[in-house]
Every structure is written in C-alpha cells, then in structure tokens.
Design a protein around this motif. Structure first.
Motif, PDB file in Angstrom:
ATOM      1  N   GLN A 159       7.453  -4.491 -11.200  1.00 39.52           N
ATOM      2  CA  GLN A 159       8.899  -4.475 -11.070  1.00 39.52           C
ATOM      3  C   GLN A 159       9.483  -5.649 -11.858  1.00 39.52           C
ATOM      4  N   PHE A 160      10.615  -5.366 -12.503  1.00 37.05           N
ATOM      5  CA  PHE A 160      11.331  -6.397 -13.248  1.00 37.05           C
ATOM      6  C   PHE A 160      12.684  -6.595 -12.576  1.00 37.05           C
ATOM      7  N   ILE A 161      12.854  -7.751 -11.890  1.00 40.70           N
ATOM      8  CA  ILE A 161      14.065  -8.038 -11.128  1.00 40.70           C
ATOM      9  C   ILE A 161      14.585  -9.397 -11.597  1.00 40.70           C
ATOM     10  N   PRO A 162      15.473  -9.436 -12.561  1.00 41.72           N
ATOM     11  CA  PRO A 162      15.893 -10.723 -13.134  1.00 41.72           C
ATOM     12  C   PRO A 162      16.904 -11.447 -12.255  1.00 41.72           C
ATOM     13  N   MET A 163      16.924 -12.762 -12.418  1.00 46.35           N
ATOM     14  CA  MET A 163      17.943 -13.596 -11.784  1.00 46.35           C
ATOM     15  C   MET A 163      19.014 -14.008 -12.801  1.00 46.35           C
ATOM     16  N   ALA A 164      18.719 -13.846 -14.086  1.00 41.54           N
ATOM     17  CA  ALA A 164      19.657 -14.172 -15.170  1.00 41.54           C
ATOM     18  C   ALA A 164      19.073 -13.610 -16.462  1.00 41.54           C
ATOM     19  N   PRO A 165      19.880 -13.492 -17.518  1.00 46.27           N
ATOM     20  CA  PRO A 165      19.325 -13.050 -18.801  1.00 46.27           C
ATOM     21  C   PRO A 165      18.266 -14.016 -19.297  1.00 46.27           C
ATOM     22  N   GLY A 166      17.295 -13.466 -20.062  1.00 48.69           N
ATOM     23  CA  GLY A 166      16.208 -14.278 -20.583  1.00 48.69           C
ATOM     24  C   GLY A 166      14.870 -13.723 -20.142  1.00 48.69           C
ATOM     25  N   ALA A 170       7.092 -10.139 -14.505  1.00 48.86           N
ATOM     26  CA  ALA A 170       6.667  -8.826 -14.007  1.00 48.86           C
ATOM     27  C   ALA A 170       6.032  -9.056 -12.631  1.00 48.86           C
ATOM     28  N   LEU A 171       6.645  -8.492 -11.572  1.00 47.21           N
ATOM     29  CA  LEU A 171       6.210  -8.730 -10.196  1.00 47.21           C
ATOM     30  C   LEU A 171       5.416  -7.544  -9.690  1.00 47.21           C
ATOM     31  N   ARG A 172       4.292  -7.840  -9.027  1.00 43.82           N
ATOM     32  CA  ARG A 172       3.457  -6.798  -8.438  1.00 43.82           C
ATOM     33  C   ARG A 172       3.315  -7.081  -6.935  1.00 43.82           C
ATOM     34  N   GLN A 173       3.556  -6.037  -6.129  1.00 45.09           N
ATOM     35  CA  GLN A 173       3.506  -6.208  -4.672  1.00 45.09           C
ATOM     36  C   GLN A 173       2.064  -6.131  -4.185  1.00 45.09           C
ATOM     37  N   THR A 174       1.682  -7.130  -3.413  1.00 45.41           N
ATOM     38  CA  THR A 174       0.346  -7.207  -2.810  1.00 45.41           C
ATOM     39  C   THR A 174       0.495  -7.399  -1.306  1.00 45.41           C
ATOM     40  N   ALA A 175      -0.660  -7.505  -0.606  1.00 41.17           N
ATOM     41  CA  ALA A 175      -0.618  -7.712   0.851  1.00 41.17           C
ATOM     42  C   ALA A 175       0.021  -9.046   1.201  1.00 41.17           C
ATOM     43  N   ASP A 176      -0.020  -9.998   0.251  1.00 43.06           N
ATOM     44  CA  ASP A 176       0.556 -11.321   0.509  1.00 43.06           C
ATOM     45  C   ASP A 176       1.969 -11.448  -0.041  1.00 43.06           C
ATOM     46  N   GLY A 177       2.545 -10.341  -0.452  1.00 42.42           N
ATOM     47  CA  GLY A 177       3.886 -10.390  -1.022  1.00 42.42           C
ATOM     48  C   GLY A 177       3.850 -10.128  -2.522  1.00 42.42           C
ATOM     49  N   TYR A 178       4.955 -10.458  -3.194  1.00 41.87           N
ATOM     50  CA  TYR A 178       5.055 -10.240  -4.632  1.00 41.87           C
ATOM     51  C   TYR A 178       4.459 -11.432  -5.389  1.00 41.87           C
ATOM     52  N   ARG A 179       3.719 -11.117  -6.451  1.00 45.56           N
ATOM     53  CA  ARG A 179       3.204 -12.169  -7.307  1.00 45.56           C
ATOM     54  C   ARG A 179       3.407 -11.750  -8.760  1.00 45.56           C
ATOM     55  N   GLU A 180       3.481 -12.760  -9.620  1.00 50.15           N
ATOM     56  CA  GLU A 180       3.767 -12.512 -11.033  1.00 50.15           C
ATOM     57  C   GLU A 180       2.498 -12.097 -11.771  1.00 50.15           C
ATOM     58  N   VAL A 181       2.639 -11.071 -12.612  1.00 48.28           N
ATOM     59  CA  VAL A 181       1.553 -10.632 -13.490  1.00 48.28           C
ATOM     60  C   VAL A 181       1.721 -11.404 -14.802  1.00 48.28           C
ATOM     61  N   THR A 182       0.991 -12.479 -14.932  1.00 52.32           N
ATOM     62  CA  THR A 182       1.198 -13.390 -16.065  1.00 52.32           C
ATOM     63  C   THR A 182       0.867 -12.791 -17.431  1.00 52.32           C
ATOM     64  N   PRO A 183      -0.102 -11.872 -17.580  1.00 53.85           N
ATOM     65  CA  PRO A 183      -0.354 -11.318 -18.926  1.00 53.85           C
ATOM     66  C   PRO A 183       0.791 -10.481 -19.467  1.00 53.85           C
ATOM     67  N   VAL A 184       1.712 -10.059 -18.590  1.00 48.64           N
ATOM     68  CA  VAL A 184       2.836  -9.236 -19.021  1.00 48.64           C
ATOM     69  C   VAL A 184       3.995 -10.153 -19.411  1.00 48.64           C
ATOM     70  N   TYR A 185       4.556  -9.905 -20.602  1.00 42.41           N
ATOM     71  CA  TYR A 185       5.665 -10.709 -21.102  1.00 42.41           C
ATOM     72  C   TYR A 185       6.873  -9.800 -21.271  1.00 42.41           C
ATOM     73  N   ALA A 186       8.030 -10.204 -20.682  1.00 44.36           N
ATOM     74  CA  ALA A 186       9.234  -9.379 -20.736  1.00 44.36           C
ATOM     75  C   ALA A 186      10.464 -10.270 -20.868  1.00 44.36           C
ATOM     76  N   VAL A 187      11.490  -9.738 -21.579  1.00 41.97           N
ATOM     77  CA  VAL A 187      12.751 -10.457 -21.784  1.00 41.97           C
ATOM     78  C   VAL A 187      13.894  -9.492 -21.514  1.00 41.97           C
ATOM     79  N   TRP A 188      14.851  -9.956 -20.704  1.00 37.75           N
ATOM     80  CA  TRP A 188      16.037  -9.183 -20.309  1.00 37.75           C
ATOM     81  C   TRP A 188      17.250  -9.769 -21.033  1.00 37.75           C
TER      82      TRP A 188
END
Length: 670
Positions: A159-166, A170-188
C-alpha cells in the motif's frame, strides 16, 4: 585567379568553407542509406538463423509449443519492455514511448491510468489519477482516512499512503502491523488534475499475477468521506503478460535487436531485446535524440497483438521484410519469419534491428569534422583580421608618408625610406614610392640648380646685348632699323625680368624652408601692422575686425608679416577706394580665417586659382611687375599650416583673399 580582387578571393574562399559542410551532409545521407540497406540484409540473415533456432525449440519444448497452439488466451495484464532510461521522480516525462501498454479506467467522471513495464531486474509502474481533492494521511498509525493505492503482485501486497508529495514508502501489513518494504522505491507527485505515483519493484518480489486498486477520499462538510474504490483489474488478479524470455528462450540475449513471437492469431506471446543501446551516453548523440524516438504508429513495443499485410503474408508461410521510417535517423529493418510445428504454421517471429548506432558513429565523425572545420575557419578569420589590421596600419602609414612628402606647391619635403623589414606587396609599394620620391627630389634639385645656373650664365650675355644695343649710333640709322633695335632691347629687358623672377622665387622658397617655427599670437601683430599701413598708404582706408581674444599659430612672425605685406600690397594696387580695405580675423566652425578684402575689379572664375601661381599677374601693364606677391603669400601660408584661396564678393564689387587654418594648426579663444 590572378585577375580577381582581394575581396573576391576572400568571398570565394568563404563560399568554399560554406559548401564543404553542405557537400559533407549530402555524402552523410548517402552513407546512411547504404548502412540501412546493409542492415536490412544482415537482419534477413539473422532472422534465418534465429527462425531455425525457434523452430527447433518448438519441436522439442512441449510447453512452448502449447503456448503457440492455444487459441484462447487467458485474460492478462499487459506489460511492456523497458527500452529507455527512467528516473523515478513521480513525473511522466519518460513514459511517452509506453502509451500502448497503458490500462485506463473511469469512475464517477474521473480517469485513472496504470502503465507497467519491466526489464530483467525491476518492474516499473506509473499511476496517473484524476482527483479533485487529495487527502493525505496525518497519523503514523494509519487510523485516519486518506487517499491510497493498493498493489498486489502475486502474494505480495503493498500500500502507498503518502503524508505529503515526494518519496512515499511501500507498506506491507504483517501480524505486527505495517512495515516498510525497503527494496521498493516510489515517489508521489501532485499535478493539475490530481496526482501521479511512480514506483520500482525488484523482480524477486514480482509474482505471476497483479491486482491494483485506488481508494479515493474527498473532503466533506463533516470532515473526510470515502468517494469510492476503483480497480484496474475488476477486483481480481490478472495474469502478468510478461514479454521477457522464459525457459529455453533465455538462451537468446539480443542486444542490438528486438525479437517478437506471436501465434497465428497475431497475439504477442514474447517480446524482448532492444533496438539500440543507450544513445544518451554521448552528449553529441543528444542532438539527435528527438529524431531517434520511435514513432508510435510504427512501433510494436507493448502491443498485445499485431496485424499488418506483412504479418498476414508471414502467417501464410512467406518471409517478409521492410524498412521502417526509411531515410530517417530512426529507420530500422523489420523481418517477418513464419514459425512451424509439424509442417504447420503456428506463429511468426518478428526481428527488428536498428542501425542507429552505426549512423550515430557516422554523425559523430561528421560533427567532429565540422568542429575541426569551424576551428580552422575561426583561426583563419582571426589570421585574416590580424593581417588586415597589420596591412591597413602599414598602408595608412604609407599614405601619411606619401601625403607629407610633397607640399601643396609640389615641392619634395623628404624622400620616403626603403622598406627592408618586410617582403610583401605593401613593402614593394613602399619601395616604389621611395624610388618615385627620390627621383622627384633629384628632379626638383635639378630645377633649383637650373635656375641658379641660368641666372648666372645668362645675365652676362644679356648685359652685353643690352650694352651693345645702347651703344649703337641711333642717329645714322633709318627708322625701320631703329624699330628693330627697340624690339631687341624690349626682348632683352623681358628676358632679364624673367630670370630675376625665377631667381627671386627660388631664393624665397629656400628662405621659407630654412626658417624656424615658434608659436606666436597673430592679434598683436595684426594691430601693429594696420597702424603701419595707415601711415604708408594715407590715400587708402583700412579696417581691422578681430572677433577673438587670442589666436596662436606655429610659424615665423617675420614671414607672417611678409605674407600680410604681400596681401595688402596686392589689395592696394586694385583698390578703387570706394570702401576701406578690410582685414578680419574670425573663427568659423572649426577653422580660423584671416581675410584681406578690397573693393575693385573682380577676378574671372577660371583665374581664381591661378592668381597664386608663379609669375602670374592680373595687372594690365605687368612688364615691371614680377608676379611673385600672391605666390609668396601661398608659400608662407603653407609654411604656417594654412591654405589660401581667393573669392569674389557676392555683388562682384571686390575680391577677398582668405587664409584658412584647420583646428589642429591653431589655438584660439573667443
């Protein structure tokens, strides 16, 4: 060529430098056509080899053969091959070549687009979403409502849920909550109609299916509200239609060609390779980058199916070839080769090959040649300008020397020295003038010596003749013989006067040339002289008009007085006493003018210049007059850096003799 002027030669040489680039461009176009024809022939040979290899695979690889034989293809999501460089910055500038692989949806009057491309290492994507109200998340725990994009690749959900442009994680939901998938690079990034999201995912995280959804949250009166959820895959997982080679096809590693495999319905099964390497690596290639981009109408890149006359002929078992965008830099060859399985056509192989790299190398050489030619032309222009200034300076110096070597009276002031420093045309011209002035100097010296010799040699014989004529007994001679004796005496007198004139003129010229120069003020001299003139010529009236406080010139005061005496003597001889003889000194524009005017007979226009010549007299009875007055005045005026001329009054009531100094020869104050 020898008859052409220097300007014509320079123009001809400039035309030659202009024609060289034009001729080289025509040769370049011819060489590029030859490259295109050779590239087409090579593509045919390569297609023959690759076609045999793929046909052999169809005989031995059952799974590959099955893909060609399946007439109903599973619904798939298109993916194009990445062939150009991409910068993940949230903008869509580099995505223009992949428009054919774009999936578009529309919900509630708003459009959304998704384009996916891939290479061996990464999967790239671009979301273009229309949204009239972008809502960013404000909390880190993701508990609030905001715009977001969900992407599922195989079993990998992000999931891509931005707080501001830039940059956006990339967030992935796990049993411990959402964590960032660092190999994925994205710009909004925001845009006028909404926003864009550009992402890059490693191939190791990409599965065989894809699902993409957009959650649209808008502002409402009570806060924020859900506008809708839109899906690019109808809320189901679609198979990724990868164009990358798989299985035994991975043995093919095309670098300078693109290979496309289709079934007999024209549906693209595999597509891999690229037409050319990265041309932007060389800065000179960027000049032609706009001409190298593939035309969207001619490109097979990203197409789901292919339909053309050549394709139809290839599916009937006949190999076809064509040259696309012929005569353009982006021209490339395309060969259609039928594929067989058990003597049956099951599809076609399309081989595309571009000679753009060879053309760019040729154009790079052409640009280097132009740069070298421009450098040579620049050096040549610099040399021409330098030489022209040098020649111009020497010619101007020669002009000044030539003008100064001869006075207005035709006298040789000095001999121009020989030029031994240079050995060119200007030097030859200088030497010619040196010889000319030297010969004129010798001739002038001969004339001066001739006058002295004539004066010395002729005075005694003339005196003897006159004495003999005087001693003749006139009383015993008849009247006719007395007339002959009178005529002889008159001729002897005139001859004696002529020799006296020449001797006097020669003496005056030598005296003027040997005089020293020093600055003096003319005004006090003129005032003293007018007082003396009124005493000497009491029958004539004199008027002095001076409009300056000071008028200094460089010269000799004694010679200046002699010059004015000659002018006043001439004015007195022709004055009819109807009005005073006027002596005026005034400044006109940038000139200083000294005038001596008298009332009396005017001078014929044709004689205005001759009155200053040697032995010229306008008097009716000039036998006793030497005709040296105005001639001497002209010599003295030239010695003081001035010019003299005569002019009649406007009403023809008198004559004015004007002596004019230019600005550089005097100093005056009003």
């Amino acid at each position: 060529m020898n008859s052409l002027s220097l300007t014509s030669r320079l123009l001809l040489l400039s035309l030659l430098f202009v024609l060289i680039p034009l001729i080289s461009w025509l040769l370049l176009a011819k060489f590029e056509k030859d490259i295109e024809r050779n590239a087409l022939d090579q593509s045919k040979e390569q297609a023959q080899i690759l076609g045999g290899f793929v046909n052999q695979l169809l005989q031995t690889d059952r799974s590959l053969r099955q893909q060609f034989l399946n007439k109903t293809q599973q619904k798939q999501f298109p993916i194009a091959l990445k062939e150009t460089a991409l910068l993940i910055d949230g903008f869509s500038d580099e995505w223009y070549p992949y428009q054919s692989a774009t999936t578009k949806i529309r919900n509630f009057g708003q459009d959304a687009k998704l384009t996916v491309i891939e290479d061996k290492d990464f999967l790239y994507g671009l979301f273009e979403v229309e949204d009239n109200s972008i809502v960013y998340r404000k909390r880190l725990d993701l508990a609030d409502l905001s715009d977001k994009i969900s992407l599922v690749l195989g079993s990998y959900q992000m999931q891509f849920i931005p707080m501001a442009p830039g940059k956006v994680p990339a967030l992935r939901q796990t049993a411990d909550g959402y964590r960032e998938v660092t190999p994925v690079y994205a710009v909004w990034q925001e845009r006028t109609e909404g926003y864009q999201l550009e992402f890059r995912v490693p191939q190791s995280l990409v599965g065989k299916t894809i699902s993409a959804e957009i959650t649209d949250i808008d502002q409402a009166q009570s806060g924020v509200a859900l506008q809708g959820i839109y899906s690019f895959t109808d809320f189901e997982s679609l198979s990724l239609h990868s164009r990358l080679q798989s299985g035994v096809l991975s043995l093919l590693e095309p670098e300078l060609y693109r290979l496309t495999l289709t079934n007999n319905q024209g549906e693209v099964l595999y597509q891999f390779g690229q037409l050319h390497t990265n041309i932007r690596a060389n800065w000179r290639n960027r000049i032609w980058s706009s001409a190298i981009e593939e035309g969207s109408s001619d490109s097979l890149l990203g197409k789901k199916s292919i339909s053309s006359i050549n394709m139809d002929l290839a599916l009937t078992g006949r190999t076809q070839s064509e040259l696309v965008n012929e005569t353009q830099l982006s021209a490339f060859s395309r060969v259609y080769k039928p594929l067989y399985s058990k003597q049956q056509v099951v599809g076609a192989m399309i081989l595309e090959s571009s000679p753009v790299n060879e053309k760019l190398q040729l154009r790079d050489f052409w640009l280097r040649f132009l740069l070298l030619l421009g450098l040579i032309w620049g050096i040549f222009i610099w040399w021409v300008i330098k030489q022209s200034r040098r020649y111009s300076q020497r010619i101007m110096e020669l002009r000044d020397l030539t003008e100064g070597s001869i006075s207005e009276e035709g006298q040789i002031r000095y001999v121009i020295d020989m030029d031994e420093e240079f050995d060119d045309e200007v030097s030859d011209l200088t030497n010619s003038f040196s010889l000319l002035t030297n010969r004129l100097k010798q001739y002038h010296d001969y004339q001066e010596k001739l006058v002295s010799r004539l004066n010395h040699e002729l005075r005694t014989p003339i005196a003897i003749i006159r004495s003999s004529l005087d001693n003749i007994n006139r009383e015993t001679l008849p009247a006719d013989e007395l007339q002959l004796i009178d005529n002889a005496q008159s001729g002897a007198v005139r001859m004696s006067q002529t020799i006296s004139r020449l001797s006097e003129a020669n003496r005056l010229e030598q005296a003027i040339r040997s005089a020293d120069k020093e600055p003096f003020d003319m005004i006090p001299v003129l005032q003293d002289l007018v007082v003396a003139y009124r005493t000497n010529w009491v029958d004539h009236a004199f008027k002095l008009v001076i409009e300056l406080d000071e008028a200094r010139v460089l010269g000799s005061k004694e010679l200046f007085v002699q010059m004015l005496d000659k002018l006043i003597s001439n004015a007195v001889d022709f004055d009819d006493k109807s009005k005073p003889i006027k002596i005026s000194l005034q400044r006109k524009d940038r000139q200083l003018v000294l005038s001596v005017s008298n009332a009396g007979p005017s001078i014929a226009k044709k004689n205005l210049h001759d009155v200053f010549s040697l032995m010229h007299s306008s008097r009716k009875h000039s036998n006793q007059h030497l005709g040296l007055g105005l001639y001497v005045a002209r010599l003295i005026a030239s010695f003081h850096g001035a010019k003299v001329h005569a002019e009649n009054e406007l009403d023809e009531s008198g004559v004015s003799i004007n002596i004019v100094w230019r600005n550089k020869h005097f100093t005056a104050s009003p």
